[in-house]
Design a protein around this motif. Structure first.
Motif, short mmCIF file in Angstrom:
data_model
loop_
_atom_site.label_atom_id
_atom_site.label_comp_id
_atom_site.label_asym_id
_atom_site.label_seq_id
_atom_site.Cartn_x
_atom_site.Cartn_y
_atom_site.Cartn_z
N UNK A 272 38.66 -59.14 26.35
CA UNK A 272 39.71 -59.02 25.34
C UNK A 272 39.14 -58.75 23.96
N UNK A 273 39.92 -58.08 23.16
CA UNK A 273 39.47 -57.77 21.81
C UNK A 273 38.89 -56.36 21.72
N UNK A 274 38.67 -55.93 20.51
CA UNK A 274 38.20 -54.58 20.24
C UNK A 274 37.25 -54.63 19.06
N UNK A 275 36.13 -53.94 19.16
CA UNK A 275 35.22 -53.83 18.02
C UNK A 275 35.01 -52.34 17.73
N UNK A 276 34.73 -52.07 16.47
CA UNK A 276 34.56 -50.69 16.03
C UNK A 276 33.15 -50.53 15.48
N UNK A 277 32.50 -49.44 15.88
CA UNK A 277 31.12 -49.20 15.48
C UNK A 277 31.02 -47.89 14.72
N UNK A 278 30.20 -47.88 13.71
CA UNK A 278 29.96 -46.69 12.91
C UNK A 278 28.46 -46.39 12.89
N UNK A 279 28.13 -45.15 12.66
CA UNK A 279 26.74 -44.72 12.56
C UNK A 279 26.01 -45.53 11.50
N UNK A 280 24.82 -46.01 11.83
CA UNK A 280 24.02 -46.75 10.86
C UNK A 280 22.72 -46.02 10.55
N UNK A 281 22.01 -45.58 11.59
CA UNK A 281 20.74 -44.88 11.40
C UNK A 281 20.39 -44.14 12.68
N UNK A 282 19.27 -43.43 12.63
CA UNK A 282 18.80 -42.64 13.74
C UNK A 282 17.30 -42.80 13.82
N UNK A 283 16.71 -42.58 14.99
CA UNK A 283 15.29 -42.87 15.18
C UNK A 283 14.36 -41.81 14.62
N UNK A 284 14.89 -40.73 14.05
CA UNK A 284 14.04 -39.74 13.41
C UNK A 284 13.60 -38.60 14.28
N UNK A 285 14.01 -38.60 15.54
CA UNK A 285 13.65 -37.50 16.44
C UNK A 285 14.82 -36.52 16.52
N UNK A 286 14.53 -35.22 16.61
CA UNK A 286 15.60 -34.22 16.60
C UNK A 286 16.43 -34.24 17.87
N UNK A 287 17.69 -33.84 17.74
CA UNK A 287 18.60 -33.77 18.87
C UNK A 287 18.15 -32.69 19.85
N UNK A 288 18.00 -33.07 21.11
CA UNK A 288 17.73 -32.15 22.21
C UNK A 288 16.65 -31.12 21.89
N UNK A 289 15.42 -31.52 21.59
CA UNK A 289 14.42 -30.54 21.19
C UNK A 289 13.91 -29.68 22.34
N UNK A 290 14.24 -30.05 23.60
CA UNK A 290 13.76 -29.29 24.73
C UNK A 290 14.67 -28.15 25.12
N UNK A 291 15.65 -27.85 24.29
CA UNK A 291 16.59 -26.78 24.61
C UNK A 291 16.66 -25.79 23.46
N UNK A 292 16.99 -24.55 23.79
CA UNK A 292 17.22 -23.56 22.76
C UNK A 292 18.57 -23.81 22.12
N UNK A 293 18.87 -23.08 21.05
CA UNK A 293 20.14 -23.29 20.35
C UNK A 293 21.32 -23.05 21.28
N UNK A 294 21.26 -21.98 22.09
CA UNK A 294 22.35 -21.69 23.00
C UNK A 294 22.54 -22.78 24.04
N UNK A 295 21.42 -23.34 24.53
CA UNK A 295 21.51 -24.41 25.52
C UNK A 295 22.09 -25.67 24.90
N UNK A 296 21.76 -25.91 23.64
CA UNK A 296 22.28 -27.08 22.96
C UNK A 296 23.80 -27.06 22.92
N UNK A 297 24.39 -25.87 22.72
CA UNK A 297 25.85 -25.77 22.70
C UNK A 297 26.44 -26.27 24.01
N UNK A 298 25.89 -25.82 25.13
CA UNK A 298 26.42 -26.21 26.43
C UNK A 298 26.19 -27.69 26.69
#
Length: 615
Positions: A272-298
């Motif tokens: 029971x109950x509900x909590x809300x979470x917001x972005x606080x920080x990130x670990x400093x590594x780029x999003x999906x670096x093993x994919x090309x830009x087109x692959x990232x879209x998919x």
């Protein structure tokens, strides 16, 4: 409020005016926008209602009259008053915006007054890519809700972490070109220090594989004995846990991953109950670096779909970007095949006719939580360098789209393999002592005590991530988002600007090309339709996958309905940036100055010590 169709005299006058002087001003502005780093600063146009053109490394800005923006006269600016006021809660702290926000507060909430205000105070610029294309891309995002628990129990065994106590930030200038550096740790920051300074020590700098954040130009790092290294990757966090507060536990790691990409979410608690979470920080590594830009879209589409309750039950128009029901996954198949074919050929993942790879239908009904049959190992590449493993790309998309839904009644005691996994998992990394870091202070932790007893919830505890065995998720993306708990309410989640996002009026952008807090007019089409979508937005958020000019991520709001609209939003767009006149003037006048780099085009359209730090 119904917007009046009356137009102030000067608008109709300029709409009709096509004098040689005006055309000369536009021509000069357009030429100036295309100047290279070696050219002289842009000229001031002859027409006083046109701002000076300028360029950065990421975009070009060509001045245009406000009433020449397609759809501008049809926008109900009076209805935007509350959105503008919310935006001013953050922007009024900036000297150029303070008088504008004060003036706005005195205005009547009507269209004519807002229209005059915009004309008096803002210049309009059509945004172009560095290659001078006016067309970019618009995607969508939303605030999901997933089920969870404040205690680790049964299927709820995947932690949602707050900011780690052993993660530090360090300005890229402090360590640029340095093999060793005297540093002092204080409140989650590492700052340069003099040799032998009290509380400081000399560290070896090894930031291989890391990259500074594009917005604040800081690395996210950890202290490994006497060495500064990039903070842990997702794979390291999954394998060993970290010294960070756990805000809640969830059963579905892929839904959690989707929430990390969205940047916020709500947790419906098991008890029971509900909590809300917001972005606080990130670990400093780029999003999906093993994919090309087109692959990232998919992949981004697949990740966002996972945040819905029934992602494969959606029928989204739009050809290969759509997702069909189980048993009819031709659109998903075509998208996967297109990516794989492009990767195998060493080309870009552009649309085309390719053989169809058949996807596995998602299992119906609930099943015990299990690992995906395909484990994807990270190649260790960073920044998108090197050739992509096409089988990993295909498996990643299939993992996200077809992995079984977690059974929330599942108990690990019923699954011998899960018990064995937990017992054999590597021991978690331990936080460094104050003696090791050269400081008796560490990064601030999140105080959960204020939430005890709120909405039937119990405090989740502090730093319980350390020493907790967590099953591997198999997600190869090295980036990882940490959250903070905020109060729930009718307003949207808190964006990067620090104000609540508004559904249909807030947008995530690359802050280098589109300054945070700026109004942005977009022109595209309604998702899944050819009907026009032209409206004034505010750049109030950022995202790891939102990079480049003429690029926006449209915020649709909370829940599955908003999620379906977000998934359907993937179309061409044109964008016009509105800048306060004093800001536009200084942006062009400051020309090509940088923060210590050789003379050249700036990185940020509007340099700001908080919103976009210049290199």
């Amino acid at each position: 409020m119904t917007r009046s169709k009356s137009t102030p005299h000067h608008f109709s006058l300029f709409a009709r005016l096509r004098s040689p002087v005006l055309m000369l001003g536009i021509a000069i502005s357009t030429i100036a926008a295309a100047q290279s780093a070696q050219d002289v600063p842009p000229q001031i146009p002859a027409n006083p209602d046109l701002g000076p053109a300028f360029s950065t490394r990421n975009a070009a800005y060509v001045p245009i009259l406000l009433d020449e923006i397609p759809g501008w006269e049809d926008e109900s600016l009076g209805d935007m008053y509350s959105n503008f006021s919310t935006n001013c809660k953050a922007m009024k702290r900036r000297s150029a915006w303070a008088p504008l926000c004060a003036k706005l507060a005195r205005l009547p909430r009507e269209d004519a007054a807002m229209r005059q205000f915009m004309h008096d105070e803002f210049y309009a610029y059509q945004m172009l890519t560095p290659t001078r294309s006016a067309t970019g891309k618009l995607t969508g995002y939303f605030e999901p809700m997933i089920s969870g628990s404040l205690t680790q129990q049964g299927a709820y065994r995947y932690p949602i972490y707050g900011i780690p106590s052993d993660m530090y930030m360090i300005d890229s200038r402090t360590v640029a070109g340095q093999q060793t550096r005297w540093l002092k740790a204080d409140q989650g920051q590492l700052s340069g220090a003099e040799t032998g300074e009290a509380g400081a020590r000399e560290y070896r700098i090894d930031l291989a594989g890391g990259a500074p954040n594009p917005r604040d130009k800081r690395y996210r790092v950890r202290i490994d004995g006497s060495t500064i290294r990039p903070y842990y990757t997702r794979q390291q966090i999954d394998a060993s846990g970290i010294n960070a507060p756990v805000l809640a536990w969830v059963a579905d790691p892929y839904k959690l991953y989707s929430m990390q990409i969205q940047g916020s979410g709500k947790i419906q608690l098991k008890d029971g109950g509900l909590i809300r979470l917001a972005y606080a920080e990130q670990n400093g590594h780029p999003f999906m670096p093993n994919a090309t830009r087109g692959d990232t879209d998919a992949m981004l589409l697949a990740i966002k779909a996972r945040g819905l309750d029934e992602p494969l039950e959606i029928d989204i128009p739009g050809g290969t970007r759509g997702m069909k029901k189980p048993g009819g996954n031709s659109a998903v198949d075509a998208e996967v095949a297109r990516i794989v074919a492009a990767l195998q050929g060493g080309g870009t993942a552009s649309a085309g006719n390719t053989p169809v790879a058949h996807a596995k239908p998602r299992p119906q009904g609930k099943s015990k939580l299990s690992r995906p049959v395909t484990h994807i190992a990270s190649s260790g590449q960073s920044g998108g360098q090197g050739k992509v493993d096409s089988s990993s790309v295909e498996a990643m998309i299939q993992l996200l789209l077809t992995a079984p839904v977690a059974n929330e009644n599942y108990s690990a005691a019923d699954d011998a393999s899960a018990v064995a996994d937990a017992l054999s998992a590597p021991k978690p990394a331990t936080s460094k002592s104050s003696a090791a870091t050269g400081s008796d202070k560490s990064a601030p932790r999140i105080d959960m005590s204020q939430y005890e007893g709120v909405a039937g919830a119990k405090a989740a505890g502090q730093a319980v991530g350390s020493g907790v065995a967590v099953p591997s998720t198999g997600i190869p993306d090295p980036s990882y988002v940490f959250f903070r708990r905020i109060g729930d309410g009718p307003e949207g989640p808190i964006g990067a600007l620090g104000v609540p996002l508004s559904a249909g009026r807030s947008m995530a952008v690359d802050p280098r090309a589109t300054p945070l807090g700026a109004p942005v007019f977009i022109s595209g089409t309604q998702p899944g339709s050819s009907a026009p979508m032209r409206r004034l937005m505010f750049a109030q958020d950022t995202g790891g996958a939102i990079r480049g000019s003429v690029r926006g991520d449209f915020f649709w709001g909370f829940g599955d309905k908003a999620g379906k609209m977000a998934l359907a939003t993937n179309q061409p767009v044109q964008m016009w940036l509105l800048l306060p006149k004093s800001v536009a003037g200084s942006a062009a006048a400051s020309g090509i100055k940088t923060r210590g780099a050789p003379m050249g085009l700036r990185d940020c359209a509007v340099p700001d010590d908080e919103l976009c730090v210049e290199e």
